[in-house]
Scaffold this motif. Structure first.
Motif, mmCIF file in Angstrom:
data_model
loop_
_atom_site.group_PDB
_atom_site.id
_atom_site.type_symbol
_atom_site.label_atom_id
_atom_site.label_comp_id
_atom_site.label_asym_id
_atom_site.label_seq_id
_atom_site.Cartn_x
_atom_site.Cartn_y
_atom_site.Cartn_z
ATOM 1 N N ALA A 228 0.845 -1.198 0.000
ATOM 2 C CA ALA A 228 0.000 0.000 0.000
ATOM 3 C C ALA A 228 0.877 1.245 0.000
ATOM 4 O O ALA A 228 1.884 1.309 0.700
ATOM 5 N N GLU A 229 0.491 2.247 -0.778
ATOM 6 C CA GLU A 229 1.284 3.476 -0.882
ATOM 7 C C GLU A 229 1.105 4.380 0.323
ATOM 8 O O GLU A 229 1.932 5.240 0.600
ATOM 9 N N SER A 230 -0.017 4.236 0.978
ATOM 10 C CA SER A 230 -0.317 5.145 2.086
ATOM 11 C C SER A 230 -1.367 4.509 2.982
ATOM 12 O O SER A 230 -1.948 3.480 2.649
ATOM 13 N N LEU A 231 -1.578 5.156 4.117
ATOM 14 C CA LEU A 231 -2.634 4.749 5.031
ATOM 15 C C LEU A 231 -3.827 5.684 4.857
ATOM 16 O O LEU A 231 -3.670 6.853 4.491
ATOM 17 N N ASN A 232 -5.012 5.196 5.140
ATOM 18 C CA ASN A 232 -6.195 6.046 5.233
ATOM 19 C C ASN A 232 -5.938 7.140 6.282
ATOM 20 O O ASN A 232 -5.265 6.907 7.285
ATOM 21 N N SER A 234 -7.771 8.551 8.551
ATOM 22 C CA SER A 234 -8.246 8.318 9.919
ATOM 23 C C SER A 234 -7.387 7.259 10.613
ATOM 24 O O SER A 234 -7.231 7.289 11.841
ATOM 25 N N ILE A 235 -6.818 6.350 9.841
ATOM 26 C CA ILE A 235 -5.919 5.327 10.407
ATOM 27 C C ILE A 235 -4.614 5.993 10.837
ATOM 28 O O ILE A 235 -4.111 5.755 11.942
ATOM 29 N N ALA A 238 -5.129 7.871 13.964
ATOM 30 C CA ALA A 238 -5.267 7.005 15.141
ATOM 31 C C ALA A 238 -3.905 6.548 15.650
ATOM 32 O O ALA A 238 -3.663 6.540 16.863
#
Lengths: 249, 249
Positions: A228-232, A234-235, A238
């Protein structure tokens, strides 16, 4: 019994334009309305089924109308109908009242209502009290945001203000997440840090980036080139909030 | 040019019933389709605008139809129209092929498509390869799930199987998050742990709880009696996955 005109008026509060005109927003469902009634927010009116009202007696000071499930469904912004809906005055928190001794979550262009709501819920879980939104964030009174907070909208002071102007005047640490920052598990946090979370697609804006004093990073611990290139957003928020609580000095 | 019947056929893939009948699901947008074309998944057909196709030449082996933006919009499950959409064969991963030496994220009744997609995206970020879903989870081929994974659906093996039956046969640690577990920042993880995430409203089911060998907890660090009652499932999953990577033995 409720008039068609009234139903249509409430239904329109799903739209920003009508929330701004009326100064009202919608809160739906037992959990959110119960939290609302315990809060400082000003309830305009409660609409509920007789079944709900029998189980949840309201204070006499609350204006209340009994409605049918069908009427509620026609007012509702949700796909799953609830037994209760309230209209509430939009609170306006003055950015000059932000407590500089306490931490701030600063949101730079969070556009997805679910993300904003989840960030507010997570901030509430981890004991944050102050969220500052840039003007291009989705409004926290968006029905999907309110829903995603699971009642936490009642306990959070959500400010809206120009973020660079706000940050310029602060002499505390301003931390922002970037692809090339310091790994977050080695960061020491201070109680009054400002934690900046960037937009879902573009991250932190140039103007805000220039004011960030510490660049931090959430490592992926992953060596494979195709992950994955990035995190959401809101994740990422957190993990930052959790580490702040864990590693506060 | 594409027939109305074809458009309607593709549009129907938004529904579980038609995905099951056809064995196909939909992938939309440049990022997801680009990741898809690099993956092992079997692409049935690509539908794209001439503009998109000029910028993204496809391998000759891929069946492809040029369509107008209006036609794409009519096929699409998204509110924001994209320039490309692909139909893809639903992969079926045999639970017997799960690698017991590696970690597993086990999802016990995740019902929200956005949560499932975000969990898959986060798992991909933190280097997990295996997600096991109970049969009452939303399908990972739901268009909202695929969208929320931001391409990570291509890199994750997502299994669907009866969770108690699956867990019964394992002799590794099975960790589950509960309100009364061990604080997660003191937990030592093993490479082949199974990390269980429960349903959005009800948490981990009784049958799965009975098989959990370690109860863990994400502390709120909050002393106020009125704060958020729980974390969103995808947020809890992210904190668990992050701590696993950080504290693996």
């Amino acid at each position: 019994m409720i008039s068609k005109a009234k139903i249509s008026e409430i239904k329109k509060l799903a739209q920003k334009k009508f929330r701004e005109e009326s100064g009202l927003f919608i809160v739906e469902g037992t959990k959110s309305v119960t939290d609302l009634l315990l809060s400082q927010l000003v309830v305009e009116e409660v609409f509920a089924t007789s079944h709900w009202l029998a189980a949840h007696p309201l204070p006499q000071s609350i204006r209340c109308a009994e409605v049918s499930p069908g009427e509620l469904e026609r007012m509702s912004c949700l796909t799953t109908p609830q037994e209760v809906l309230a209209t509430v005055r939009i609170p306006h928190f003055d950015p000059n009242t932000i407590d500089d001794r306490d931490a701030v979550i600063a949101l730079d262009g969070i556009r997805d209502p679910g993300n904003l709501g989840t960030i507010i819920r997570t901030a509430d879980w981890f004991g944050f009290k102050q969220v500052v939104c840039s003007p291009d964030c989705v409004e926290f009174t968006n029905p999907k945001t309110i829903q995603a907070t699971m009642g936490s909208f009642c306990r959070m002071r959500v400010f809206s203000t120009d973020l660079p102007d706000f940050l310029k005047e602060k002499d505390c640490s301003i931390l922002g997440t970037f692809m090339n920052g310091e790994p977050i598990e080695t960061v020491k946090f201070n109680r009054n840090d400002i934690l900046v979370i960037g937009n879902e697609s573009n991250g932190i804006s140039r103007a805000v980036e220039a004011l960030v004093s510490r660049r931090i990073h959430i490592p992926s611990f992953e060596t494979s080139p195709t992950h994955a290139e990035s995190l959401n957003a809101s994740i990422a928020a957190a993990v930052v909030m959790y580490q702040y609580r864990l590693r506060i000095q």
